[in-house]
Design a protein around this motif. Structure first.
Motif, mmCIF file in Angstrom:
data_model
loop_
_atom_site.group_PDB
_atom_site.id
_atom_site.type_symbol
_atom_site.label_atom_id
_atom_site.label_comp_id
_atom_site.label_asym_id
_atom_site.label_seq_id
_atom_site.Cartn_x
_atom_site.Cartn_y
_atom_site.Cartn_z
ATOM 1 N N LEU A 1 0.759 -1.167 -0.189
ATOM 2 C CA LEU A 1 0.035 0.042 0.021
ATOM 3 C C LEU A 1 0.491 1.391 -0.207
ATOM 4 O O LEU A 1 0.074 2.663 0.131
ATOM 5 C CB LEU A 1 -1.252 -0.263 0.719
ATOM 6 N N GLY A 2 2.882 0.981 -0.064
ATOM 7 C CA GLY A 2 2.651 1.822 -0.753
ATOM 8 C C GLY A 2 3.849 2.195 0.402
ATOM 9 O O GLY A 2 4.541 3.644 0.641
ATOM 10 N N GLY A 3 3.224 2.012 1.639
ATOM 11 C CA GLY A 3 4.564 1.995 2.971
ATOM 12 C C GLY A 3 5.649 1.384 3.315
ATOM 13 O O GLY A 3 6.307 0.935 1.673
ATOM 14 N N GLY A 4 6.274 1.031 4.134
ATOM 15 C CA GLY A 4 8.044 0.441 4.361
ATOM 16 C C GLY A 4 9.062 0.984 4.291
ATOM 17 O O GLY A 4 9.575 0.567 4.485
ATOM 18 N N GLY A 5 8.408 2.690 4.679
ATOM 19 C CA GLY A 5 9.527 3.537 4.096
ATOM 20 C C GLY A 5 10.191 3.985 5.898
ATOM 21 O O GLY A 5 10.627 4.663 5.505
ATOM 22 N N GLU B 1 -4.596 0.754 -12.645
ATOM 23 C CA GLU B 1 -4.666 -1.076 -13.207
ATOM 24 C C GLU B 1 -3.254 -1.424 -11.923
ATOM 25 O O GLU B 1 -3.949 -2.862 -11.578
ATOM 26 C CB GLU B 1 -4.894 -1.296 -14.087
ATOM 27 N N LEU B 2 -2.100 -0.913 -12.086
ATOM 28 C CA LEU B 2 -1.566 -1.080 -10.741
ATOM 29 C C LEU B 2 -1.607 -1.476 -9.796
ATOM 30 O O LEU B 2 -1.023 -2.138 -9.214
ATOM 31 C CB LEU B 2 -0.056 -1.136 -11.235
ATOM 32 N N ARG B 3 -2.307 -0.345 -9.463
ATOM 33 C CA ARG B 3 -2.474 0.244 -8.149
ATOM 34 C C ARG B 3 -3.585 -0.125 -7.485
ATOM 35 O O ARG B 3 -3.908 -0.774 -6.790
ATOM 36 C CB ARG B 3 -2.947 1.954 -7.693
#
Length: 683
Positions: A190-194, A264-266
């Motif tokens: 979902l775009g986190g992890g940084g 589509e990728l999102r």
């Protein structure tokens, strides 16, 4: 002396303590019944061997028996040959202890206990026998009998009376780890992890994976553990280890595509995040794989960096689906007790024969030299003064230096061990000269010993106080020196106690002078070794077993995590992101592609790997950042790879090159085909 920490009493701790005390009493009574010369050694061995988990007790018991037999055999062979030359005998015993400790430190498995014990057992048997070398065989045999008796009693009670299996503990840790990993996977997708918290989470999972690996080594000795569970856990641990660097790779690719992720990728990423975290009734994995393949663009020589990164991301997402599905299938099979070898696995793995572990021969040799010097100094003092009870000093120096040799600075732990051993000396003095003289039968003796030794057992059961309980229980039983008849003499007890503490003090002083180092020094040494491993992997063109490489790098990562506070800020980011591990795995990915590539692409990759190896060697000796010419070589290799006709080889090479580029140059400008073409002409 530090005050003893307080913790609420738990039923499992009390049960372990009662079982340990019962095993110790059983060992003592049997030793008295068969008239062993030092029955208290059987009692002390129970407290040294017993562990809260039955499998851990059994594994430690086996290695303790073998180590004792090896040390006893060495005593019989060495002491009579050198008894007329005490200086030479001291040197031989010191060298034997140091050599065994060296092997033990290199082994870094529960088996290493065997070598360490073989080392200091010679000191425990050999030094007291110097004044009566003719009895060395009888002493060695009796010591082996006493220790083996204690081990048998500890193992039988542990495995028969309310046994605590290792399997449920490992299963609970694995389930918790997988749950945390699913949460981290969702956050990354979902775009986190940084964030700093995310990186700390990733590092914690890496450390916990190593803890599970260490605990799982005892499963083979657990009578209640299922054979299928032992085998299945090996495959599951490999998938768990591979999951962490994979999530780091996905995060890197999403960060590189920031602002350029299509609708589509999102939508696929959100769908996959829901699928990963779902507990039951999940969509079939094959449908997700189909959705992923449908979005993959066709790459050509003039493909943009956005297209390359999208393809690379989708390949990694496919691997995430495969690994996540395999983890669930393996965990379910283990829980059901079925044969995990029949579970169809989607992810390609190369399983090593045994988990690879970090070894530092130079540091092991340094630790071995420390114990040799400590023993020799104590022996010199003993010989020079002619102290009748001085044999205890080199004995305790050998034990203390060996027990804590794995620590960066063993001195503080030896000080704490000595302090609590002094408490054991005081407690034993009360027993020997105030309580035991008034006791006339064995039942009263057991009742009198129970309060103190039950407390020692509770302390051993708790990880926070295990060293305290070990010091009190093992030394309390040894120094109490219970025999069939009461023969305590205060002067003799005082002399042996003083010699005991002299050995501990000598171990502390000499450890501080010879062996103690700062955690940051060890951390920097581990980081340099990781760069050297990457250089070797590049030089060998990726000819590393994937599982063995992951095991080695994660083992090293766990050692670094223990010293995280001592690592400079710049190096922490590399550690948080598992960059060494991910780059190495990408080099191995390149190896898979070699046989399907043309000479043009293969030559560009060879040039890149040569420059990568040289750059890693430079980082290993601290010569700064990665050079710009390495980035150019990576881009040229990418350009050549994109024109490859064989799809499978192109895919593997692409995965490796993109991973190396993002791992080593996360802030570099995007790859451009025209710039790479110009660099190719210059090269």
């Amino acid at each position: 002396m530090r005050t003893m920490p307080t913790f609420p009493l738990r039923g499992a701790d009390l049960a372990f303590s009662v079982k340990t005390f019962a095993a110790a009493v059983l060992a003592l009574l049997i030793a008295l019944w068969i008239d062993l010369p030092r029955p208290y050694w059987a009692m002390a061995t129970v407290y040294i061997t017993s562990q809260p988990l039955a499998g851990a007790t059994a594994s430690k018991a086996l290695y303790r028996v073998l180590g004792t037999l090896a040390g006893a055999a060495a005593a019989v062979a060495i002491v009579p040959s050198f008894v007329n030359s005490p200086e030479l005998l001291s040197l031989v015993i010191a060298l034997w202890t140091g050599a065994c400790l060296y092997v033990s430190l290199l082994d870094r498995t529960p088996r290493g206990y065997l070598f360490m014990l073989a080392g200091y057992t010679l000191a425990l048997i050999g030094f007291p026998a110097v004044t009566d070398p003719g009895s060395i065989f009888d002493v060695a045999v009796s010591r082996a009998q006493e220790i083996t008796l204690g081990i048998i009693c500890a193992t039988l009670v542990s495995t028969i009376v309310l046994p605590r299996s290792v399997a449920p503990v490992v299963a609970a840790k694995v389930e918790r780890w997988l749950s945390d990993a699913r949460g981290l996977s969702r956050d990354v997708l979902l775009g986190g992890g940084g964030s700093d918290a995310d990186r700390a989470h990733r590092l914690r999972l890496a450390a916990e994976a190593l803890e599970i690996d260490a605990l799982a080594t005892h499963l083979a000795f657990d009578r209640q553990a299922d054979h299928h569970a032992v085998e299945g856990l090996r495959a599951l641990r490999l998938h768990m280890q591979l999951l962490l660097p994979l999530l780091g790779s996905i995060h890197d690719r999403l960060a590189a595509l920031d602002g350029h992720v299509g609708g589509e990728l999102r939508a696929l990423l959100r769908h996959l995040a829901d699928w990963v975290i779902a507990a039951d009734d999940r969509e079939p994995a094959d449908r997700l794989r189909t959705d992923i393949d449908a979005l993959r663009p066709s790459l050509q020589g003039n493909s943009s960096w956005h297209q390359i990164m999208t393809t690379s991301l989708l390949i990694r997402l496919r691997e995430l689906v495969d690994i996540a599905e395999d983890c669930r299938a393996l965990n379910a099979a283990i829980a059901a007790g079925t044969d995990t070898s029949r579970v169809p696995l989607a992810f390609r793995t190369e399983q090593g024969i045994a988990p690879a572990r970090h070894r530092d021969p130079a540091l092991a040799l340094w630790s071995a030299a420390g114990v040799v010097i400590a023993i020799l100094v104590c022996c010199a003092f003993w010989i020079a003064t002619g102290w009748a009870d001085g044999a205890s000093a080199p004995m305790m120096a050998a034990v203390a230096c060996s027990f804590f040799a794995t620590q960066d600075d063993p001195a503080p732990s030896i000080v704490r061990f000595a302090a609590w051993s002094l408490v054991a000396i005081a407690v034993d003095a009360v027993y020997l000269f105030a309580i035991i003289p008034a006791i006339s039968d064995v039942e009263l003796l057991i009742a009198a010993l129970a309060p103190a030794f039950l407390l020692f057992g509770v302390l051993i059961a708790r990880p926070q106080t295990t060293p305290i309980g070990m010091a009190l229980g093992a030394n309390g039983a040894t120094l109490l020196a219970l025999q069939s008849t009461y023969s305590a003499d205060f002067q003799s007890y005082a002399n042996s106690s003083i010699a005991f503490m002299v050995g501990m003090v000598a171990a502390v002083v000499l450890t501080r002078l010879v062996r103690s180092v700062r955690a940051e020094w060890i951390a920097q040494r581990l980081l340099r070794t990781s760069w050297d491993t990457l250089a070797l992997t590049a030089e060998r063109r990726g000819h590393h077993d994937r599982g063995a490489f992951v095991g080695l790098m994660l083992d090293r990562l766990g050692l670094l995590a223990q010293r995280f506070a001592a690592i400079p800020e710049d190096d922490r980011r590399e550690l948080d992101n598992l960059s060494h591990l991910r780059v190495g795995l990408n080099i191995i990915d390149l190896r898979r592609a070699r046989h399907g590539l043309t000479e043009t692409a293969l030559g560009a990759i060879e040039t890149m790997l040569d420059r990568l190896a040289a750059a890693c060697r430079g980082r290993g000796i601290g010569t700064g950042a990665m050079p710009a010419h390495l980035l150019s070589a990576i881009d040229v290799a990418l350009l050549k790879t994109l024109d490859e006709p064989v799809a499978a080889a192109k895919e593997d090479a692409l995965i490796g090159l993109v991973g190396i580029r993002t791992g080593l140059f996360p802030d570099a400008p995007a790859y451009r085909a025209d710039s790479a073409a110009r660099r190719s002409l210059v090269a």
